[in-house]
Design an enzyme around this catalytic site. Structure first.
Site, PDB file in Angstrom:
ATOM      1  CB  CYS A 181      -0.918   0.031   1.224  1.00 36.86           C
ATOM      2  SG  CYS A 181      -1.866   1.580   1.340  1.00 36.86           S
ATOM      3  CG  MET A 230      -5.202   2.028  -4.715  1.00 37.80           C
ATOM      4  SD  MET A 230      -6.315   2.416  -6.096  1.00 37.80           S
ATOM      5  CE  MET A 230      -5.749   1.224  -7.317  1.00 37.80           C
TER       6      MET A 230
END
Length: 397
Positions: A109, A319
């Site tokens: 992430c 993201m």
């Protein structure tokens, strides 16, 4: 009414920090604070993290846990002193499914990465000699999921992490301190940035169609398709996609076939247990649009439009790892991302997402007919939301 009930084991409590990193938030743990059987990969660790976040939840709300019922708020991070030379900490990321009992460890992430440095400093995992009284602490992070180096530049005031500031990040309501993040060699020379060997492929999806696609592994494996080919303009906000179950099913099918073509899975059925990667995104040329907060963005302020899905839903912003893929693809002439910019030489790109814009730069080079990216840089922000202990029922009860 009888008050006599079966006696159950009490809840256990584990030191934890709830943090926002970029446009995501998650529960951070120091590896050594976890129960002993959860300090190693396996079912015990997965079961603990699922219970912490509140999954699986058939209601899709994660009411009985720390999760926020979206892919960007159903996350965990485990940090430890690094086992790698010339690194400060190891960072392991777990993407927790909302309605299914699994934790996906297949990728990173990028947003939460912005919080890793500050967590590591505040938790005593970075050597005191590396932390200035005032200035910037350079935290060298080994990202264990993807085996890559990431550098976070964390501002320090009076020997403490400075979280407040005036840096604004679209998709985050309030300003905070800027944290520049460098993704070092997101694709090293030994790897294939384009798994198929092509900048653009014909991706055949039975029952849906055949699409031109750029499939790249940089930051995170990502499939890029032209918005127009999917019947979109590229300016769509979340509701336009996430309220359309047929569209979501179509995206998931395309993603599954793309994953097979990229060599990430051997059968499309395997995509069900690999929801975190690859990502699927659609691109379009720059055009005027209105963000989810009502802000007007003019076409001349951006280079292109990008929308990306995460864990089966359109992301409210972007993201961080997908931003690495966007920057990498934009820097390479001939990809669908680069073609959408209308430019031939792109070292830095400003793209639009549902919440606003993001600027990210990439250093790409061509050597012996093979593209490599040495570094991708972007700025994020991070702060502690809560710290103390997270409590969960004893898992053996």
């Amino acid at each position: 009414m009888s008050l006599v009930t079966k006696i159950h084991a009490p809840q256990i409590k584990i030191p934890a920090t709830y943090m926002r990193g970029g446009t995501s938030k998650g529960v951070f743990f120091n590896l050594t604070d976890l129960p002993e059987d959860c300090q190693v990969a396996g079912s015990a660790r997965d079961a603990l993290l699922l219970r912490v976040i509140g999954s699986p939840d058939p209601y899709g709300k994660q009411t009985d846990g720390m999760g926020g019922a979206t892919s960007s708020t159903s996350k965990t991070a485990i940090i430890s002193i690094s086992e790698q030379a010339d690194h400060d900490v190891d960072y392991l990321f777990g993407q927790v499914a909302i309605d299914k009992p699994f934790v996906d460890w297949s990728g990173n992430c990028g947003n939460l990465t912005a919080a890793v440095g500050s967590f590591a400093i505040s938790s005593g995992l970075v050597a005191a000699s590396r932390i200035p009284d005032n200035g910037v602490c350079t935290v060298r992070i080994w990202q264990k999921n993807i085996q890559k180096t990431i550098i976070a530049h964390v501002p320090i005031s009076n020997g403490q992490v400075q979280e407040t500031g005036d840096f604004e990040l679209d998709g985050v309501t309030f300003p905070a301190a800027e944290v520049p993040v460098e993704f070092i060699a997101p694709v090293d020379p030994s790897e294939a940035m384009f798994p198929t060997g092509n900048l653009v492929d014909e991706l055949e999806v039975p029952g849906i169609g055949t699409f031109q696609a750029t499939m790249i592994t940089a930051g995170i494996p990502t499939i890029f398709i032209n918005a127009e080919a999917l019947g979109y303009t590229g300016t769509e906000l979340q509701d336009a996609i996430n309220s359309d179950e047929e569209a979501l099913a179509r995206f998931e099918t395309i993603r599954a076939y793309g994953a097979v073509k990229m060599g990430l899975i051997s059968d499309i059925a395997d995509a069900k247990i690999r929801q975190h990667t690859p990502k699927i995104a659609f691109v379009a040329p720059a055009q005027d649009y209105v963000t989810s907060s009502g802000k007007n963005i003019a076409a001349d302020e951006i280079d292109l439009q990008v929308r990306a899905l995460s864990m089966g839903k359109l992301h409210h912003a972007m993201m961080g790892t997908a931003a690495v893929a966007i920057a990498s693809a934009a820097s390479i002439p001939g990809t669908l991302v680069a073609l959408a910019t209308g430019k031939t030489d792109v070292s830095s790109v400003t793209f639009a997402h549902p919440s606003g814009t993001l600027t990210v730069g990439a250093e790409a080079s061509l050597d012996n007919d093979k593209w490599t990216v040495s570094k991708v840089v972007m700025s994020r922000s991070a702060r502690v939301l809560m710290e103390g202990w997270v409590r969960v029922p004893a898992l053996s009860d």
